[in-house]
Design a protein around this motif. Structure first.
Motif, short mmCIF file in Angstrom:
data_model
loop_
_atom_site.label_atom_id
_atom_site.label_comp_id
_atom_site.label_asym_id
_atom_site.label_seq_id
_atom_site.Cartn_x
_atom_site.Cartn_y
_atom_site.Cartn_z
N VAL A 1 5.12 -4.23 7.10
CA VAL A 1 3.61 -3.48 7.49
C VAL A 1 3.00 -3.27 6.10
O VAL A 1 1.82 -2.96 6.27
CB VAL A 1 4.17 -2.30 8.33
N ASN A 2 3.77 -3.02 5.07
CA ASN A 2 2.83 -2.19 3.84
C ASN A 2 2.35 -3.43 2.97
O ASN A 2 1.73 -3.22 1.86
CB ASN A 2 3.81 -1.30 3.19
N VAL A 3 2.58 -4.60 3.45
CA VAL A 3 2.32 -5.68 2.35
C VAL A 3 0.84 -6.16 2.65
O VAL A 3 0.48 -6.51 3.55
CB VAL A 3 3.20 -6.88 2.54
N VAL A 4 0.07 -5.81 1.38
CA VAL A 4 -1.30 -5.88 1.51
C VAL A 4 -1.52 -7.37 1.18
O VAL A 4 -2.66 -8.01 1.88
CB VAL A 4 -2.01 -4.98 0.46
N ASN B 1 0.86 -1.12 -0.02
CA ASN B 1 -0.03 0.12 -0.10
C ASN B 1 0.70 1.29 0.00
O ASN B 1 0.23 2.11 0.16
CB ASN B 1 -1.07 -0.07 1.26
C1 NAG Z 1 -1.03 0.61 5.03
O1 NAG Z 1 -0.55 1.93 5.33
C2 NAG Z 1 -0.90 2.16 6.53
C3 NAG Z 1 -0.41 3.53 6.71
O2 NAG Z 1 0.72 3.90 5.87
C4 NAG Z 1 -0.40 1.18 7.48
O3 NAG Z 1 -0.57 1.66 8.82
C5 NAG Z 1 -1.16 0.23 7.17
O4 NAG Z 1 -0.71 -0.84 8.22
C6 NAG Z 1 -0.67 -0.41 5.88
N1 NAG Z 1 -0.72 -1.95 5.47
C7 NAG Z 1 -1.87 -2.67 4.92
C8 NAG Z 1 -1.64 -3.81 4.84
O5 NAG Z 1 -2.88 -1.92 4.84
#
Ligand code: NAG
Ligand code: NAG
Length: 420
Positions: A290-293, A275
């Motif tokens: 943390v950013n892996v969707v 994301n």
């Molecule tokens: C997506 O982005 C937000 C903020 O940048 C983050 O907190 C969040 O956990 C991220 N991850 C997912 C898998 O959505």
């Protein structure tokens, strides 16, 4: 007893003797992390062992011949060796867990029915399975506290890597050793790929959401990838697709809507949806999660077929039509789902279409259900003729690169944490 010594004993004598072996070494108690990794590895070895056992029960010599091998035994010999290794690994890990005073994860069921439809799809799935196996051992290594367990696990890892090479060769289209470095995946990443085959047990690790490539037809440099995942939101404008190979120090990051396979890639590629636009680091310890969707999913982009694979994989289809050049270097079959996903590719799978003994033809509809039911899809890559495919690739990332060449896209020697 030590894990590693158990392995050598097991290799020489009946497994039953292992638990009867009198020598016990002093060792400290296994940490929670050690047990978690061992149990996770145990489930993966069960999966591999089950996969090959079921495959060898399912398919006869004629099925291997139909799949286009120059001689069915070329493939059967290798699969028969691999299943022994995997079963041995599974047994020895279970013994070790018991020896450490715990018990292995039981109750897992493994359903491979979606990929045991023919030998070509089975072999392509095996290639994914072995690659994920290698990635799993690599990605869990840093989690182990006990150095003797780390060394023991490494003795398994190197064998999984040999399996991987054999399967690259048996694919017919792959490069035997495509990269100078292998990919490492965390347990959660591994489960994004292997999880859909497993049910009935708790492996103790949360899985990343599974990501599926929904393209039909060949995937080659220049192909724009499309995805599905329950985790992908309806607004995809902020999403990126990220492609990572073992030779990269960080991923190629592209807008989700313009996820074009870059030129210069050869071999296994882990594909993620994130994301944000920040490239993912290859180093699994440092990679932000943390950013892996969704993902990764594993694809093989075979752009450099080799003669060894072509030899193994029938140099000539002696009967039937040549509507699709099964054996030429320019049309190669490497995958489970993708290869089954268009009628053109179906022709490549049916290497001996005159045979009535096996239904190797798969409709596009069946193929897409295959793609969604198993995450083991990967790619058929048609090497770009004279690099024509590369021209399709355009730099569409703000400040980003989507053309990859060599081990250091940024011009530095920085691969997998080795920095120069
Ligand atoms: C997506 O982005 C937000 C903020 O940048 C983050 O907190 C969040 O956990 C991220 N991850 C997912 C898998 O959505
Ligand atoms: C298939 O290819 C071979 C070799 O190129 C050729 O001799 C043969 O006639 C072809 N068969 C058909 C049915 O086109």
């Amino acid at each position: 007893m030590y894990f590693a010594s158990s392995i050598s004993i097991l290799a020489l004598v009946a497994p039953a003797l292992v638990s009867a072996a009198p020598m016990r070494h002093m060792r400290r108690q296994a940490s929670a992390a050690d047990l978690l990794v061992l149990k996770f590895a145990g489930v993966l070895e069960q999966l591999e062992s089950q996969f090959y056992s079921q495959a060898l029960l399912q398919f006869q010599e004629v099925d291997f011949t139909i799949a286009g091998f120059s001689d069915a035994q070329v493939a059967i010999e290798q699969f028969s060796t691999i299943v022994i290794d995997e079963t041995t690994h599974s047994t020895i890990i279970e013994e070790e867990i018991i020896d450490l005073g715990s018990s292995s994860i039981s109750g897992c069921s493994f359903d491979f029915s979606s990929v045991l439809t023919d030998v070509t799809i089975m072999a392509a799935t095996a290639r994914v399975v072995e690659n994920v196996g290698v990635a799993a051992y690599l990605g869990a290594a840093h989690l182990l506290d006990d150095a003797s367990l780390l060394t023991a696990a490494a003795t398994i890892l190197t064998v999984e890597a040999r399996h991987q090479t054999i399967l690259n060769i048996l694919s017919g289209s792959g490069t035997a050793i495509p990269n100078a470095f292998d990919l490492a995946l965390s347990p959660s990443e591994v489960l994004a790929i292997a999880g859909p085959f497993i049910s009935g047990c708790d492996v103790g690790v949360a899985a990343n959401p599974t990501l599926t490539v929904t393209n039909t037809g060949s995937i080659t440099p220049g192909t724009s990838l499309m995805f599905s995942s329950h985790a992908i939101p309806s607004d995809t404008s902020k999403l990126s697709c990220q492609m990572l190979t073992g030779d990269m120090s960080f991923s190629v990051s592209l807008p989700y809507s313009q996820c074009v396979v870059p030129s210069g890639i050869n071999g296994p590629v882990a594909i993620y949806v994130t994301n944000d636009t920040q490239p993912l680091l290859a180093n699994v310890v440092e990679r932000a999660t943390v950013n892996v969707v969704a993902g990764p999913t594993m694809a093989f982009i075979d752009t450099q077929p080799q003669t060894l694979g072509q030899l193994a994989h029938s140099g000539s289809s002696s009967s039937g039509s040549n509507t699709s050049s099964v054996s030429s270097a320019s049309t190669t079959v490497s995958s489970a789902a993708a290869s089954a996903s268009s009628s053109t590719d179906t022709a490549s799978i049916a290497a001996a279409p005159t045979s009535s003994t096996s239904t190797t033809t798969i409709s596009p509809a069946q193929a897409s259900s295959l793609i969604s039911s198993a995450s083991a899809q990967n790619a058929v890559a048609t090497p770009g003729v004279g690099g024509a495919a590369a021209a399709v690739v355009q730099d569409s990332t703000p400040g980003g690169q989507n053309s990859y060449s060599g081990p250091s896209p940024d011009g530095h020697t920085n691969v997998n944490g080795f920095t120069n």
